[in-house]
Motif scaffolding. Structure first.
Motif, PDB file in Angstrom:
ATOM      1  N   ILE A  51      12.514  49.833  -4.647  1.00 36.64           N
ATOM      2  CA  ILE A  51      11.532  49.265  -5.557  1.00 36.64           C
ATOM      3  C   ILE A  51      11.835  49.734  -6.977  1.00 36.64           C
ATOM      4  CG2 ILE A  51       9.102  49.212  -6.187  1.00 36.64           C
ATOM      5  CD1 ILE A  51       8.433  49.587  -3.253  1.00 36.64           C
TER       6      ILE A  51
ATOM      7  N   THR B 268      10.498  49.629 -11.029  1.00 34.28           N
ATOM      8  CA  THR B 268       9.289  49.423 -11.822  1.00 34.28           C
ATOM      9  C   THR B 268       9.655  49.199 -13.277  1.00 34.28           C
ATOM     10  OG1 THR B 268       8.012  50.855 -10.343  1.00 34.28           O
ATOM     11  CG2 THR B 268       7.081  50.426 -12.519  1.00 34.28           C
TER      12      THR B 268
ATOM     13  N   ASP C  34      10.557  39.985  -3.708  1.00 33.55           N
ATOM     14  CA  ASP C  34       9.115  40.224  -3.662  1.00 33.55           C
ATOM     15  C   ASP C  34       8.717  40.803  -5.013  1.00 33.55           C
ATOM     16  OD1 ASP C  34       6.546  40.309  -2.794  1.00 33.55           O
ATOM     17  OD2 ASP C  34       6.861  41.802  -1.216  1.00 33.55           O
ATOM     18  N   LEU C  35       7.468  40.615  -5.373  1.00 34.54           N
ATOM     19  CA  LEU C  35       7.022  41.068  -6.693  1.00 34.54           C
ATOM     20  C   LEU C  35       5.557  41.455  -6.634  1.00 34.54           C
ATOM     21  CD1 LEU C  35       7.558  41.300  -9.823  1.00 34.54           C
ATOM     22  CD2 LEU C  35       6.678  38.966  -9.978  1.00 34.54           C
ATOM     23  N   GLU C  36       5.249  42.594  -7.200  1.00 33.19           N
ATOM     24  CA  GLU C  36       3.860  43.003  -7.368  1.00 33.19           C
ATOM     25  C   GLU C  36       3.622  43.201  -8.866  1.00 33.19           C
ATOM     26  OE1 GLU C  36       0.959  46.129  -5.215  1.00 33.19           O
ATOM     27  OE2 GLU C  36       2.599  47.051  -6.324  1.00 33.19           O
ATOM     28  N   PHE C  37       2.541  42.623  -9.337  1.00 33.27           N
ATOM     29  CA  PHE C  37       2.236  42.674 -10.770  1.00 33.27           C
ATOM     30  C   PHE C  37       0.903  43.380 -10.951  1.00 33.27           C
ATOM     31  CE2 PHE C  37       0.715  40.811 -14.782  1.00 33.27           C
ATOM     32  CZ  PHE C  37       1.825  41.048 -15.584  1.00 33.27           C
ATOM     33  N   GLN C  38       0.881  44.483 -11.699  1.00 34.45           N
ATOM     34  CA  GLN C  38      -0.331  45.261 -11.886  1.00 34.45           C
ATOM     35  C   GLN C  38      -0.596  45.490 -13.372  1.00 34.45           C
ATOM     36  OE1 GLN C  38       0.346  48.923  -9.780  1.00 34.45           O
ATOM     37  NE2 GLN C  38      -0.397  48.102  -7.836  1.00 34.45           N
TER      38      GLN C  38
END
Length: 217
Positions: free
Chosen positions: A2, A4, A36-40
């Motif tokens: 992962i 960031t 895959d992508l997580e956006f916070q």
């Protein structure tokens, strides 16, 4: 693995934003591809200036003093009590007079339409904040002022508000304890002592209860 990345706020616009990603293989013969992508967003850290349950000066005597909502008004003769303020629900920290019969906390008969509340708070350099959040609990309707300027109106009709103005509708059940949030620009606040004033209105003279509590952060 992962990875960031931190993206500056300036990269975004108000409203819908489009996120586009292109994936590349390291060779034409690569056997797999994954994405895959997580956006916070960074969590908002609040500074609370007026907490729920704060002490408020109040006036409940069926009068509306001139300029009562302004910083220059003297409320030295007003009683004070901790929120929640009101009567009729049994969850009040401070019961206020109603003009009705019965008891202070469980009055009967006709009530005064409007009750007034004032609180002062010292804020250092308010322009350092993007804005302020006002969370208002009101039964039935309310108008909120900061340093004499109206900043929020909830369940109240449009136009000029007077002592006998009725709230737009009855509030009951869970709505009596539901906070309504308003975003207040920092330009309404001054460096130093600020005056928060709130008037709470009944929807009918026979209303059985009134509630007020507020948070400013």
């Amino acid at each position: 693995a992962i990875q960031t990345a931190v993206i500056p706020v300036s990269s975004f616009v108000s409203g819908n934003n489009v996120i586009a990603v292109e994936m590349h293989q390291n060779s034409l013969t690569s056997s797999d591809l994954s994405f895959d992508l997580e956006f916070q967003g960074n969590p908002i850290v609040y500074t609370t200036f007026v907490p729920y349950g704060a002490s408020w000066k109040y006036l409940a005597n069926n009068t509306r003093p001139a300029n009562w909502e302004t910083p220059g008004f003297s409320d030295v003769g007003w009683p004070a009590g901790n929120a929640q303020l009101g009567y009729g629900d049994g969850d009040e920290a401070t019961c206020v007079p109603s003009g009705g019969g019965g008891t202070l906390c469980l009055p009967t008969g006709n009530k005064w339409i409007t009750t007034y509340f004032r609180h002062t708070v010292n804020i250092t350099n308010p322009s350092s904040f993007a804005n302020f959040v006002l969370n208002l609990i009101r039964d039935d309707g309310a108008v909120v002022y900061v340093n004499g300027m109206e900043v929020a109106r909830s369940n109240m009709p449009a136009g000029a508000i007077v002592h006998g103005t009725l709230a737009s509708s009855n509030v009951g059940g869970a709505a009596e304890s539901t906070p309504f949030s308003f975003l207040i620009p920092s330009s309404f606040f001054i460096n130093g002592v600020n005056t928060i004033a709130v008037e709470v209105h009944q929807d009918v003279v026979t209303s059985s209860d009134i509630s007020f509590n507020m948070e400013l952060k």
